[in-house]
Design a protein around this motif. Structure first.
Motif, PDB file in Angstrom:
ATOM      1  N   UNK A  69       0.835  -1.207   0.000  1.00 51.73           N
ATOM      2  CA  UNK A  69       0.000   0.000   0.000  1.00 51.73           C
ATOM      3  C   UNK A  69       0.869   1.256   0.000  1.00 51.73           C
ATOM      4  N   UNK A  70       1.824   1.327   0.925  1.00 53.95           N
ATOM      5  CA  UNK A  70       2.647   2.533   1.008  1.00 53.95           C
ATOM      6  C   UNK A  70       3.549   2.691  -0.218  1.00 53.95           C
ATOM      7  N   UNK A  71       4.034   1.594  -0.753  1.00 51.47           N
ATOM      8  CA  UNK A  71       4.871   1.660  -1.951  1.00 51.47           C
ATOM      9  C   UNK A  71       4.067   2.161  -3.145  1.00 51.47           C
ATOM     10  N   UNK A  72       2.885   1.595  -3.345  1.00 49.65           N
ATOM     11  CA  UNK A  72       2.032   1.997  -4.479  1.00 49.65           C
ATOM     12  C   UNK A  72       1.618   3.454  -4.334  1.00 49.65           C
ATOM     13  N   UNK A  73       1.118   3.825  -3.163  1.00 51.49           N
ATOM     14  CA  UNK A  73       0.658   5.204  -2.973  1.00 51.49           C
ATOM     15  C   UNK A  73       1.823   6.175  -3.140  1.00 51.49           C
ATOM     16  N   UNK A  74       2.987   5.837  -2.630  1.00 52.49           N
ATOM     17  CA  UNK A  74       4.157   6.690  -2.785  1.00 52.49           C
ATOM     18  C   UNK A  74       4.540   6.900  -4.241  1.00 52.49           C
ATOM     19  N   UNK A  75       4.510   5.830  -5.024  1.00 54.03           N
ATOM     20  CA  UNK A  75       4.862   5.945  -6.447  1.00 54.03           C
ATOM     21  C   UNK A  75       3.835   6.767  -7.218  1.00 54.03           C
ATOM     22  N   UNK A  76       2.567   6.579  -6.886  1.00 58.11           N
ATOM     23  CA  UNK A  76       1.501   7.358  -7.544  1.00 58.11           C
ATOM     24  C   UNK A  76       1.674   8.838  -7.209  1.00 58.11           C
ATOM     25  N   UNK A  77       1.885   9.152  -5.948  1.00 60.83           N
ATOM     26  CA  UNK A  77       2.061  10.551  -5.545  1.00 60.83           C
ATOM     27  C   UNK A  77       3.316  11.158  -6.177  1.00 60.83           C
ATOM     28  N   UNK A  78       4.376  10.357  -6.277  1.00 59.68           N
ATOM     29  CA  UNK A  78       5.602  10.839  -6.909  1.00 59.68           C
ATOM     30  C   UNK A  78       5.348  11.158  -8.385  1.00 59.68           C
ATOM     31  N   UNK A  79       4.615  10.292  -9.063  1.00 60.11           N
ATOM     32  CA  UNK A  79       4.312  10.523 -10.476  1.00 60.11           C
ATOM     33  C   UNK A  79       3.407  11.747 -10.658  1.00 60.11           C
ATOM     34  N   UNK A  80       2.430  11.907  -9.788  1.00 60.75           N
ATOM     35  CA  UNK A  80       1.564  13.092  -9.851  1.00 60.75           C
ATOM     36  C   UNK A  80       2.380  14.365  -9.645  1.00 60.75           C
ATOM     37  N   UNK A  81       3.318  14.317  -8.712  1.00 55.71           N
ATOM     38  CA  UNK A  81       4.172  15.467  -8.442  1.00 55.71           C
ATOM     39  C   UNK A  81       5.049  15.790  -9.653  1.00 55.71           C
ATOM     40  N   UNK A  82       5.606  14.764 -10.277  1.00 57.07           N
ATOM     41  CA  UNK A  82       6.427  14.960 -11.478  1.00 57.07           C
ATOM     42  C   UNK A  82       5.592  15.602 -12.588  1.00 57.07           C
ATOM     43  N   UNK A  83       4.377  15.105 -12.754  1.00 58.85           N
ATOM     44  CA  UNK A  83       3.504  15.618 -13.805  1.00 58.85           C
ATOM     45  C   UNK A  83       3.176  17.087 -13.571  1.00 58.85           C
ATOM     46  N   UNK A  84       2.851  17.428 -12.343  1.00 58.00           N
ATOM     47  CA  UNK A  84       2.518  18.812 -12.002  1.00 58.00           C
ATOM     48  C   UNK A  84       3.732  19.713 -12.208  1.00 58.00           C
ATOM     49  N   UNK A  85       4.890  19.251 -11.785  1.00 59.40           N
ATOM     50  CA  UNK A  85       6.116  20.017 -11.957  1.00 59.40           C
ATOM     51  C   UNK A  85       6.411  20.237 -13.434  1.00 59.40           C
ATOM     52  N   UNK A  86       6.229  19.201 -14.236  1.00 55.20           N
ATOM     53  CA  UNK A  86       6.457  19.308 -15.673  1.00 55.20           C
ATOM     54  C   UNK A  86       5.517  20.342 -16.290  1.00 55.20           C
ATOM     55  N   UNK A  87       4.237  20.308 -15.889  1.00 55.28           N
ATOM     56  CA  UNK A  87       3.269  21.268 -16.420  1.00 55.28           C
ATOM     57  C   UNK A  87       3.657  22.692 -16.065  1.00 55.28           C
TER      58      UNK A  87
END
Length: 173
Positions: A69-87
């Protein structure tokens, strides 16, 4: 033969079975993270995170399901953060704007038209156009330069493009 509901999540299970068992968990995480578009992309990110958790898990350090759970949620949040930063850092020009400018010959080949257009803009609008299209600044960089929010810059750029279209249409008439 046991059903999936009776199987206990364990590192002893083959990966494909673990992945199948955690699908409801992944769906729950995606919904909690408010992911409603690119759902399959984020499900893929989650599957990779499950793979990494399955490979690295140590049953002696806690529940395998909690680790997943923590690994999956962490990776999803990391990807969302990368996407927002890229935008925020990269502002590709949309095709409509590129085509419009090309079709109306606003370029080095027609500086008089560009000068005419710029003369119809307020000082801040001219600054946004120059920073965005000439200097290649991102929305975030322009926002910092002007001391406003990124959203304010995006709205102002949209209004400038509408103004450009109206000016060019009135010039053509």
């Amino acid at each position: 033969m046991t059903t999936q509901h009776n199987k206990k999540l364990s590192t002893e299970l083959p990966f494909d079975e673990v992945l199948e068992l955690v699908q409801p968990m992944i769906t729950s995480i995606l919904l909690k993270c408010q992911i409603y578009k690119d759902f399959e992309y984020y499900r893929h990110i989650a599957s990779i995170a499950v793979w990494n958790a399955w490979r690295k898990a140590d049953q002696t350090k806690g529940l395998f399901s909690a680790y997943i759970y923590t690994t999956v949620k962490g990776e999803i949040l990391k990807e969302l953060s990368k996407e927002k930063s890229f935008e925020n850092m990269n502002t590709p020009m949309d095709h409509e704007t590129i085509n419009y400018i090309r079709d109306h010959d606003i370029s080095e080949r027609n500086p008089a038209l560009l000068e005419w257009f710029m003369s119809h803009l307020k000082l801040e609008e001219r600054k946004i156009v120059l920073l965005f299209y000439v200097e290649g600044y991102s929305y975030l960089e322009i926002a910092k330069e002007l001391g406003v929010s990124v959203e304010a810059v995006k709205k102002r750029r949209t209004r400038i493009m509408i103004k450009l279209r109206e000016l060019l249409n009135s010039k053509e008439e």
